[in-house]
Scaffold this active site. Structure first.
Site, PDB file in Angstrom:
ATOM      1  N   CYS A 119       5.471  -0.079   7.460  1.00 30.25           N
ATOM      2  CA  CYS A 119       5.149   1.073   6.606  1.00 30.25           C
ATOM      3  C   CYS A 119       6.378   1.412   5.773  1.00 30.25           C
ATOM      4  CB  CYS A 119       4.760   2.257   7.482  1.00 30.25           C
ATOM      5  SG  CYS A 119       4.303   3.728   6.552  1.00 30.25           S
ATOM      6  N   LEU A 120       6.155   1.720   4.497  1.00 27.45           N
ATOM      7  CA  LEU A 120       7.285   2.088   3.640  1.00 27.45           C
ATOM      8  C   LEU A 120       7.971   3.363   4.132  1.00 27.45           C
ATOM      9  CD1 LEU A 120       5.819   1.308   0.099  1.00 27.45           C
ATOM     10  CD2 LEU A 120       7.517  -0.016   1.360  1.00 27.45           C
ATOM     11  N   HIS A 159      -4.898   1.819   7.444  1.00 27.27           N
ATOM     12  CA  HIS A 159      -3.532   2.327   7.532  1.00 27.27           C
ATOM     13  C   HIS A 159      -3.294   3.423   6.483  1.00 27.27           C
ATOM     14  CE1 HIS A 159       0.993   1.578   7.955  1.00 27.27           C
ATOM     15  NE2 HIS A 159       0.917   2.293   6.846  1.00 27.27           N
ATOM     16  N   GLU A 160      -3.708   3.150   5.246  1.00 25.60           N
ATOM     17  CA  GLU A 160      -3.457   4.116   4.161  1.00 25.60           C
ATOM     18  C   GLU A 160      -4.326   5.356   4.313  1.00 25.60           C
ATOM     19  OE1 GLU A 160      -0.870   3.679   2.456  1.00 25.60           O
ATOM     20  OE2 GLU A 160      -0.573   1.588   2.994  1.00 25.60           O
ATOM     21  N   GLY A 182       0.832  -1.189   0.000  1.00 19.61           N
ATOM     22  CA  GLY A 182       0.000   0.000   0.000  1.00 19.61           C
ATOM     23  C   GLY A 182       0.869   1.242   0.000  1.00 19.61           C
ATOM     24  N   HIS A 187      -2.694   7.802   6.500  1.00 21.27           N
ATOM     25  CA  HIS A 187      -1.647   8.605   5.853  1.00 21.27           C
ATOM     26  C   HIS A 187      -2.233   9.893   5.276  1.00 21.27           C
ATOM     27  CE1 HIS A 187       2.074   6.351   6.053  1.00 21.27           C
ATOM     28  NE2 HIS A 187       1.526   5.244   5.571  1.00 21.27           N
ATOM     29  N   GLN A 223       2.919   9.957   1.081  1.00 23.18           N
ATOM     30  CA  GLN A 223       4.255   9.382   1.280  1.00 23.18           C
ATOM     31  C   GLN A 223       5.245   9.774   0.190  1.00 23.18           C
ATOM     32  OE1 GLN A 223       2.324   5.350   1.994  1.00 23.18           O
ATOM     33  NE2 GLN A 223       4.174   5.165   3.242  1.00 23.18           N
TER      34      GLN A 223
HETATM   35 NI    NI Z   1       2.299   3.281   5.516  1.00 17.09          NI
END
Ligand code: NI
Length: 220
Positions: A142-143, A184-185, A96, A188, A101
């Site tokens: 998370c990235l 989660h997304e 995701g 963000h 991000q």
């Molecule tokens: Ni994330």
């Protein structure tokens, strides 16, 4: 209790995901028709330009705290953004990625919780509501916070409303990994990170770990 190791780290727990994705494909569906149509709709139509990989912001970068604005029109520019985000997410082995991000503060998310990158999902202006009160803790990553995982309780089931890559509205019900990923997304886009749910002590430890990582990267 079911656990998914690393929300974004598909490569780290391939076997678990394969099992969990089977579960997901049974429960993820459009409200009115078959779920497979949703997947087909969001796949590339062959009209996309060359894709570009974009740099991902990392915690504690303050830009990750920006609240994203809604997309007014899903035009070619937005489709290009979607394609670039998918490229970036797949390259980083994530499941995701939110536009936040990559320092684009518009309400756009891409996801693919399949084990073979075959089910891209595009969420433009997403909204969700929980189905029931039940929450389930899953291990998330998370990235933007590489190599760190922690359990976060999220709603077990959610109903998602969003626009797809063509600007068409769709609705789906999700549970398990996909439901977690949606929550989660969505966070963000609101400037919220999963470490915000941890104790200040734990969050501080992650912050130090990340600062060390960034120092090493700068020194290299
Ligand atoms: Ni994330």
């Amino acid at each position: 209790m079911k656990r998914f190791k690393g929300l974004h780290g598909v490569a780290r727990a391939q076997d678990r995901y394969q099992h969990d994705i089977v579960v997901n494909s049974k429960v993820v569906r459009l409200a009115d028709t078959g779920g497979s149509q949703l997947i087909l709709k969001t796949q590339h139509n062959g009209d996309c330009n060359a894709m570009a990989k974009l740099p991902i912001l990392e915690f504690p970068d303050e830009r990750l705290r920006t609240k994203a604005v809604p997309v007014e029109t899903v035009d070619d520019e937005v489709r290009q953004l979607v394609d670039d985000m998918l490229e970036t997410m797949y390259d980083a082995r994530g499941i995701g990625l939110a536009a936040t991000q990559i320092d684009v503060h518009r309400r756009v998310v891409v996801m693919d919780v399949s084990d073979d990158n075959s089910q891209p999902l595009v969420l433009i202006n997403p909204r969700y509501e929980p189905i029931g009160d039940a929450k389930e803790p899953l291990s998330e990553g998370c990235l933007s916070i590489p190599e760190y995982y922690a359990e976060v309780p999220r709603y077990l089931k959610v109903k998602l409303n969003a626009l797809d890559r063509n600007g068409e509205p769709y609705e789906l019900e999700a549970d398990g990994l996909l439901a977690h990923c949606i929550q989660h997304e969505y966070d963000h886009l609101e400037g919220v990170l999963f470490v915000d749910y941890l104790s200040p002590l734990k969050r501080d430890r992650v912050m130090k770990k990340m600062q060390k990582r960034h120092k090493l990267m700068n020194d290299a």
